[in-house]
Design an enzyme around this catalytic site. Structure first.
Site, PDB file in Angstrom:
ATOM      1  N   ARG A  22      -5.059 -15.783  -0.727  1.00 57.50           N
ATOM      2  CA  ARG A  22      -4.813 -15.707   0.584  1.00 57.50           C
ATOM      3  C   ARG A  22      -6.051 -14.538   1.134  1.00 57.50           C
ATOM      4  NH1 ARG A  22      -1.628 -11.245   0.360  1.00 57.50           N
ATOM      5  NH2 ARG A  22      -2.020 -11.455  -1.281  1.00 57.50           N
ATOM      6  N   CYS A 160       6.197  -9.803  -5.644  1.00 54.62           N
ATOM      7  CA  CYS A 160       6.016 -10.256  -7.335  1.00 54.62           C
ATOM      8  C   CYS A 160       6.582  -9.877  -8.213  1.00 54.62           C
ATOM      9  CB  CYS A 160       4.338  -9.171  -7.223  1.00 54.62           C
ATOM     10  SG  CYS A 160       3.507  -9.613  -6.238  1.00 54.62           S
ATOM     11  N   CYS A 182       0.519 -10.128 -10.658  1.00 53.02           N
ATOM     12  CA  CYS A 182       0.424  -8.999 -11.251  1.00 53.02           C
ATOM     13  C   CYS A 182      -0.918  -8.602 -11.565  1.00 53.02           C
ATOM     14  CB  CYS A 182       0.589  -8.437 -12.187  1.00 53.02           C
ATOM     15  SG  CYS A 182       0.408  -6.823 -13.083  1.00 53.02           S
ATOM     16  N   ASP A 183      -1.766  -7.679 -10.128  1.00 53.21           N
ATOM     17  CA  ASP A 183      -3.122  -7.046  -9.776  1.00 53.21           C
ATOM     18  C   ASP A 183      -3.057  -5.867 -10.880  1.00 53.21           C
ATOM     19  OD1 ASP A 183      -4.547  -5.126  -9.114  1.00 53.21           O
ATOM     20  OD2 ASP A 183      -4.151  -5.691  -6.751  1.00 53.21           O
ATOM     21  N   HIS A 221      -4.225 -10.917 -13.421  1.00 50.67           N
ATOM     22  CA  HIS A 221      -5.403 -11.041 -12.546  1.00 50.67           C
ATOM     23  C   HIS A 221      -5.751  -9.266 -12.164  1.00 50.67           C
ATOM     24  CE1 HIS A 221      -2.517 -11.889  -9.584  1.00 50.67           C
ATOM     25  NE2 HIS A 221      -3.454 -10.868  -8.581  1.00 50.67           N
TER      26      HIS A 221
HETATM   27  N1  LIG Z   1      -3.362  -6.919  -3.746  1.00 50.03           N
HETATM   28  C1  LIG Z   1      -2.106  -5.892  -3.842  1.00 50.03           C
HETATM   29  N2  LIG Z   1      -2.257  -5.572  -5.240  1.00 50.03           N
HETATM   30  C2  LIG Z   1      -1.157  -4.804  -5.307  1.00 50.03           C
HETATM   31  O1  LIG Z   1      -0.895  -4.293  -6.767  1.00 50.03           O
HETATM   32  C3  LIG Z   1       0.251  -4.913  -4.246  1.00 50.03           C
HETATM   33  C4  LIG Z   1       0.364  -4.942  -3.467  1.00 50.03           C
HETATM   34  N3  LIG Z   1      -1.442  -6.663  -2.732  1.00 50.03           N
HETATM   35  N4  LIG Z   1       0.906  -5.932  -2.090  1.00 50.03           N
HETATM   36  C5  LIG Z   1       2.175  -5.159  -2.049  1.00 50.03           C
HETATM   37  C6  LIG Z   1       2.332  -4.152  -3.543  1.00 50.03           C
HETATM   38  C7  LIG Z   1       1.713  -2.459  -2.885  1.00 50.03           C
HETATM   39  N5  LIG Z   1       1.325  -1.922  -4.406  1.00 50.03           N
HETATM   40  C8  LIG Z   1       0.331  -0.939  -4.031  1.00 50.03           C
HETATM   41  C9  LIG Z   1      -0.061  -0.938  -3.436  1.00 50.03           C
HETATM   42  C10 LIG Z   1      -1.605   0.072  -3.579  1.00 50.03           C
HETATM   43  C11 LIG Z   1      -1.313   1.106  -4.303  1.00 50.03           C
HETATM   44  C12 LIG Z   1      -2.501   2.006  -5.028  1.00 50.03           C
HETATM   45  O2  LIG Z   1      -3.643   2.343  -3.081  1.00 50.03           O
HETATM   46  N6  LIG Z   1      -2.721   2.805  -5.779  1.00 50.03           N
HETATM   47  C13 LIG Z   1      -3.390   3.422  -5.743  1.00 50.03           C
HETATM   48  C14 LIG Z   1      -2.943   5.422  -5.064  1.00 50.03           C
HETATM   49  C15 LIG Z   1      -1.843   5.999  -4.702  1.00 50.03           C
HETATM   50  C16 LIG Z   1      -1.580   6.928  -4.556  1.00 50.03           C
HETATM   51  O3  LIG Z   1      -2.501   7.388  -3.801  1.00 50.03           O
HETATM   52  O4  LIG Z   1      -0.350   7.306  -4.450  1.00 50.03           O
HETATM   53  C17 LIG Z   1      -3.635   4.030  -7.612  1.00 50.03           C
HETATM   54  O5  LIG Z   1      -4.920   4.750  -7.860  1.00 50.03           O
HETATM   55  O6  LIG Z   1      -2.518   3.759  -7.966  1.00 50.03           O
HETATM   56  C18 LIG Z   1      -0.550   0.498  -5.459  1.00 50.03           C
HETATM   57  C19 LIG Z   1       0.214  -0.837  -5.198  1.00 50.03           C
HETATM   58  C20 LIG Z   1       1.224  -2.899  -5.417  1.00 50.03           C
HETATM   59  N7  LIG Z   1       1.631  -4.280  -4.251  1.00 50.03           N
HETATM   60  O1  LIG Z   2       4.868  -4.561  -7.797  1.00 51.12           O
HETATM   61  C1  LIG Z   2       3.443  -5.360  -7.253  1.00 51.12           C
HETATM   62  C2  LIG Z   2       3.485  -6.095  -5.578  1.00 51.12           C
HETATM   63  C3  LIG Z   2       2.513  -6.760  -5.559  1.00 51.12           C
HETATM   64  N1  LIG Z   2       1.266  -7.169  -6.476  1.00 51.12           N
HETATM   65  C4  LIG Z   2       0.068  -7.640  -6.366  1.00 51.12           C
HETATM   66  C5  LIG Z   2      -0.641  -9.006  -6.853  1.00 51.12           C
HETATM   67  C6  LIG Z   2      -1.480  -9.693  -6.024  1.00 51.12           C
HETATM   68  O2  LIG Z   2      -2.103  -9.686  -6.560  1.00 51.12           O
HETATM   69  C7  LIG Z   2      -0.713  -9.633  -4.798  1.00 51.12           C
HETATM   70  C8  LIG Z   2       0.456  -9.878  -3.830  1.00 51.12           C
HETATM   71  O3  LIG Z   2      -0.388 -11.627  -4.351  1.00 51.12           O
HETATM   72  P1  LIG Z   2      -0.101 -13.049  -3.757  1.00 51.12           P
HETATM   73  O4  LIG Z   2      -0.813 -14.070  -3.407  1.00 51.12           O
HETATM   74  O5  LIG Z   2       1.309 -13.063  -2.777  1.00 51.12           O
HETATM   75  O6  LIG Z   2       0.008 -13.646  -5.200  1.00 51.12           O
HETATM   76  O7  LIG Z   2      -0.216  -8.452  -5.362  1.00 51.12           O
HETATM   77  C9  LIG Z   2       1.462  -6.782  -7.499  1.00 51.12           C
HETATM   78  O8  LIG Z   2       0.830  -6.601  -8.966  1.00 51.12           O
HETATM   79  N2  LIG Z   2       3.099  -6.045  -7.751  1.00 51.12           N
END
Ligand SMILES: Nc1nc(=O)c2c([nH]1)NC[C@@H]1CN(c3ccc(C(=O)N[C@@H](CCC(=O)O)C(=O)O)cc3)CN21
Ligand SMILES: O=c1ccn([C@H]2C[C@H](O)[C@@H](COP(=O)(O)O)O2)c(=O)[nH]1
Length: 283
Positions: A22, A160, A182-183, A221
């Protein structure tokens, strides 16, 4: 904080590289992690080895509670986190179910508040849970599920953190939350805050005492482009003691959460942290 650092170290020491179609990136991956948060003792699990934008995390949870389906609504309450998934993912942009700019489709809170019934109408899972808990009822099925495979094709991302299961023992409320993917550098920083805050908030509006929150993660991961920052910067820092969360005591009902609550109703005290780290985000 220790359990977060242990998980990061475990991924780095014992993880397996897995290709992800993806995102087109490889992830260093482990399977199964169990995190526990002491909500009763208000040990707020904020990451201290970098600055955590905890208000965005709580705003995101508030958006789920409200059943939002649009990244613009999330932005209005303080979370930019859905912008990329709503607007920058080519597969979703090409999807005929997408209703235009910022639409996320039938994800997360939409399922939580308006799960479509095959025979018409919809189910408000959260309303049922709050009503039951307020009345001291735990029917062993107080489950908020965002995971609806029949509608995956109508949303920008599969949830997730997909299931939140509440339990009552006497007047103490517990939460088990389940996450399939989980990222760890970016997502988990938010998800820890969200599991903790969800139990604290639901306990408050149902008049129960918060107990422990149990957070189960399946696939944990670190993306290949995040690894160096995690290993050579964040993990080299010494953690600080945990912070405490306070929630405006005037929040007393689901309607309050749906109508007037903002991020000003949440405060954190005693938050000592190292400087921010900007991790790459994979869409
Ligand atoms: N790849 C990926 N990882 C994710 O954790 C994730 C997704 N996709 N897609 C859906 C949601 C969106 N989420 C996110 C998206 C962005 C941040 C982020 O950019 N955080 C920064 C700045 C936050 C801010 O300024 O408010 C950080 O440093 O934590 C964190 C979680 C968690 N999820
Ligand atoms: O709340 C959240 C939402 C998303 N994530 C992360 C986990 C993955 O890295 C991506 C989603 O990708 P998939 O291919 O659908 O698994 O977003 C998260 O950690 N926490």
């Amino acid at each position: 904080m220790k359990q977060y650092l242990d998980l990061c170290n475990r991924i780095i020491d014992k993880g397996t590289w897995v290709e992800n179609e993806r995102t087109g990136k490889r992830c260093l991956t482990v399977i199964n992690a169990d995190l526990v948060y002491n909500v009763a003792g208000n040990e707020f699990p904020l990451i201290t080895t970098r600055k955590s934008f905890w208000k965005s995390a709580i705003a995101e949870m508030l958006g789920y509670i409200r059943g939002y389906d649009n990244a613009a609504d999330f932005r209005k309450i303080g979370a930019k986190t859905w912008d990329a998934n709503a607007n920058d993912n080519q597969a979703w942009l090409n999807n005929s179910h997408r209703k235009g700019e910022d639409d996320m489709g039938r994800v997360y809170g939409v399922q939580g508040r308006a799960w479509s019934k095959p025979d018409g109408g919809s189910i408000d899972q959260l309303r049922k849970i709050v009503d039951d808990l307020k009345n001291g009822i735990d029917d062993r099925g107080e489950i908020l599920s965002f995971y609806n495979p029949g509608e995956f094709h109508m949303g920008c991302l599969r949830p997730c953190m997909h299931t939140h299961n509440f339990s009552l023992l006497g007047d103490t409320l517990y939460l088990n939350s389940f996450q399939r993917s989980c990222d760890v550098p970016l997502g988990l920083n938010f998800n820890q805050v969200q599991v903790f805050a969800l139990l604290a908030i639901v306990a408050q509006i149902t008049g129960k005492k918060p107990g422990m929150a149990y957070h189960k993660i399946v696939n944990a991961h670190i993306y290949e482009d995040q690894l160096e920052l995690m290993r050579d910067v964040q993990l080299k820092r010494e953690p600080f003691d945990s912070a405490a969360l306070s929630i405006n005591p005037d929040i007393k009902s689901l309607e309050d959460l749906e109508t007037w609550v903002t991020m000003d109703d949440f405060e954190v005290s005693g938050y000592q942290h190292h400087e921010a780290i900007k991790y790459p985000f994979s869409v």
